[in-house]
Motif scaffolding. Structure first.
Motif, PDB file in Angstrom:
ATOM      1  N   GLU A  56       0.840  -1.209   0.000  1.00  0.00           N
ATOM      2  CA  GLU A  56       0.000   0.000   0.000  1.00  0.00           C
ATOM      3  C   GLU A  56       0.870   1.252   0.000  1.00  0.00           C
ATOM      4  O   GLU A  56       1.792   1.383   0.820  1.00  0.00           O
ATOM      5  N   GLN A  57       0.588   2.157  -0.911  1.00  0.00           N
ATOM      6  CA  GLN A  57       1.243   3.463  -0.908  1.00  0.00           C
ATOM      7  C   GLN A  57       0.553   4.358   0.110  1.00  0.00           C
ATOM      8  O   GLN A  57      -0.665   4.300   0.285  1.00  0.00           O
ATOM      9  N   GLY A  58       1.344   5.172   0.805  1.00  0.00           N
ATOM     10  CA  GLY A  58       0.782   6.072   1.794  1.00  0.00           C
ATOM     11  C   GLY A  58       0.314   7.378   1.178  1.00  0.00           C
ATOM     12  O   GLY A  58       0.300   7.561  -0.042  1.00  0.00           O
ATOM     13  N   GLY A  59      -0.080   8.305   2.045  1.00  0.00           N
ATOM     14  CA  GLY A  59      -0.591   9.591   1.583  1.00  0.00           C
ATOM     15  C   GLY A  59      -0.166  10.712   2.508  1.00  0.00           C
ATOM     16  O   GLY A  59       0.409  10.488   3.577  1.00  0.00           O
ATOM     17  N   ILE A  60      -0.433  11.931   2.084  1.00  0.00           N
ATOM     18  CA  ILE A  60      -0.111  13.122   2.864  1.00  0.00           C
ATOM     19  C   ILE A  60      -1.394  13.918   3.064  1.00  0.00           C
ATOM     20  O   ILE A  60      -2.105  14.216   2.101  1.00  0.00           O
ATOM     21  N   THR A  61      -1.699  14.253   4.307  1.00  0.00           N
ATOM     22  CA  THR A  61      -2.875  15.062   4.592  1.00  0.00           C
ATOM     23  C   THR A  61      -2.543  16.542   4.429  1.00  0.00           C
ATOM     24  O   THR A  61      -1.397  16.968   4.620  1.00  0.00           O
ATOM     25  N   LEU A  62      -3.547  17.319   4.082  1.00  0.00           N
ATOM     26  CA  LEU A  62      -3.360  18.765   3.955  1.00  0.00           C
ATOM     27  C   LEU A  62      -3.314  19.407   5.334  1.00  0.00           C
ATOM     28  O   LEU A  62      -3.980  18.946   6.275  1.00  0.00           O
ATOM     29  N   HIS A  94     -13.038  -9.455   0.421  1.00  0.00           N
ATOM     30  CA  HIS A  94     -12.211  -9.498   1.628  1.00  0.00           C
ATOM     31  C   HIS A  94     -10.960  -8.667   1.379  1.00  0.00           C
ATOM     32  O   HIS A  94     -10.359  -8.742   0.313  1.00  0.00           O
ATOM     33  N   ARG A  95     -10.575  -7.909   2.397  1.00  0.00           N
ATOM     34  CA  ARG A  95      -9.421  -7.028   2.231  1.00  0.00           C
ATOM     35  C   ARG A  95      -8.629  -6.943   3.526  1.00  0.00           C
ATOM     36  O   ARG A  95      -9.197  -6.825   4.613  1.00  0.00           O
ATOM     37  N   ASP A  96      -7.312  -7.006   3.401  1.00  0.00           N
ATOM     38  CA  ASP A  96      -6.386  -6.824   4.513  1.00  0.00           C
ATOM     39  C   ASP A  96      -5.387  -5.761   4.087  1.00  0.00           C
ATOM     40  O   ASP A  96      -4.646  -5.953   3.112  1.00  0.00           O
ATOM     41  N   ARG A  97      -5.348  -4.639   4.801  1.00  0.00           N
ATOM     42  CA  ARG A  97      -4.487  -3.546   4.368  1.00  0.00           C
ATOM     43  C   ARG A  97      -3.952  -2.775   5.565  1.00  0.00           C
ATOM     44  O   ARG A  97      -4.538  -2.777   6.656  1.00  0.00           O
ATOM     45  N   MET A  98      -2.829  -2.081   5.346  1.00  0.00           N
ATOM     46  CA  MET A  98      -2.284  -1.136   6.320  1.00  0.00           C
ATOM     47  C   MET A  98      -1.873   0.104   5.538  1.00  0.00           C
ATOM     48  O   MET A  98      -1.007   0.026   4.644  1.00  0.00           O
ATOM     49  N   ILE A  99      -2.502   1.223   5.814  1.00  0.00           N
ATOM     50  CA  ILE A  99      -2.234   2.456   5.063  1.00  0.00           C
ATOM     51  C   ILE A  99      -1.639   3.488   6.018  1.00  0.00           C
ATOM     52  O   ILE A  99      -2.081   3.626   7.172  1.00  0.00           O
ATOM     53  N   ALA A 100      -0.624   4.159   5.554  1.00  0.00           N
ATOM     54  CA  ALA A 100       0.035   5.200   6.329  1.00  0.00           C
ATOM     55  C   ALA A 100      -0.306   6.570   5.767  1.00  0.00           C
ATOM     56  O   ALA A 100      -0.206   6.784   4.547  1.00  0.00           O
TER      57      ALA A 100
END
Length: 330
Positions: free
Chosen positions: A254-260, A318-324
């Motif tokens: 999983e690619q992470g993201g940046i919050t505003l 079904h989904r297993d994920r970890m997002i940063a």
């Protein structure tokens, strides 16, 4: 020989034409003008003539009192589409937001969110779940019914309903093996086989695909697989039975993201835009998902004006994920 001799022995006067040459020319011209000339023309394009979504199944696009955008198989093949985000680029008013399209789709239609659990349909009926990105290699068309989704489908956001129509066996046999690749280093291969049996009383269409996937972000990769089948049985001109089975999975990171940043005095100062290759998630951030859809439909024609349809199915995801998600980044 006797006939030939008789013809040769005729007086010269009988060999002269009964009408002068000018009369012959006029008569031939009239005959050519009176001949029937049939001109045929066929337009090679990507538009669809009917829709398969909601209560408008098999209705002409011009007779459908709603906004329906149809992305045909011919257009998807011409553009090399490999996912829903690629197909929906052809429809105005819909964008993808919040998450990376590498692993999942989050669409917004006319500013309203398209719910992943309520706004997707398979062949116009079965509600399917878009937590696992659904494949398009086995789809004949992608339809987007805008705005009036809640009227026809009950509890769904009024943004739009996405309907995926599967490929089916036709009058002509289909045997196709293909491979593709992209500029990021991803590659895949698949097959498409369709056959009709017993004078087209029974038909089957099998699709399979497997690929190694690569994202633009550094060290974000994975793989996906798909195996689907569409089966038709038409024992009479009144009765038809259709079944669809599809299984697909996707495994990767999983690619992470940046919050505003928060607004100050009503203004938000945007951070510097990082390069697309920058990875924001830790190593080993998983994204594993799979989906299974099964649907059966029976149509019986009572008369030329009335028919009965019974349809049922089951959809699982079904989904297993970890997002940063990173904040306060300068």
């Amino acid at each position: 020989m006797l006939l030939l001799a008789a013809a040769v022995s005729l007086p010269p006067a009988t060999l002269e034409p009964a009408h002068p040459p000018a009369a012959h020319a006029r008569r031939d011209a009239e005959q050519r003008l009176d001949e029937e000339v049939i001109v045929t023309w066929r337009r090679q394009g990507f538009k669809a003539d009917v829709v398969q979504v909601g209560m408008f199944r098999n209705r002409s696009v011009l007779d459908t009192p709603a906004t329906v955008n149809v992305v045909t198989r011919a257009l998807m093949d011409a553009q090399g589409v490999q996912g829903l985000e690629g197909a929906l680029r052809n429809t105005p008013g819909i964008t993808q937001q919040t998450t990376s399209p590498f692993n999942t789709n989050t669409f917004v239609a006319r500013g309203l969110s398209v719910s992943a659990s309520a706004n997707y349909r398979l062949n116009g009926g079965l509600p399917i779940i878009n937590y696992a990105p659904m494949p398009v290699e086995n789809k004949q068309r992608v339809e987007l019914l805008k705005g009036v989704s809640a009227i026809y489908y009950g509890f769904a956001t009024p943004s739009g309903v996405l309907n995926l129509v599967t490929k089916r066996a036709g009058a002509e046999a289909v045997t196709q093996v293909y491979a593709n690749a992209d500029s990021e280093g991803g590659y895949g291969a698949g097959f498409d086989i369709g056959r009709g049996y017993a004078n087209d009383t029974f038909g089957a269409r099998i699709n399979g695909y497997a690929a190694h996937t690569e994202a633009a972000a550094r060290d974000v990769s994975g793989h996906r697989e798909m195996l689907t089948g569409a089966f038709d049985w038409t024992p009479s001109d009144r009765l038809s039975v259709r079944t669809d089975l599809e299984y697909y999975n996707r495994t990767g990171e999983e690619q992470g993201g940046i919050t505003l940043p928060t607004a100050a005095n009503g203004k938000i100062t945007l951070p510097a835009i990082p390069t697309a290759e920058t990875r924001f998630s830790p190593e080993g951030a998983p994204f594993t998902t799979w989906g299974l859809n099964a649907v059966a439909r029976v149509d019986y024609r009572l008369s030329n004006a009335w028919s009965v349809r019974v349809e049922g199915g089951r959809a699982e995801a079904h989904r297993d994920r970890m997002i940063a998600t990173l904040g306060s980044v300068n």
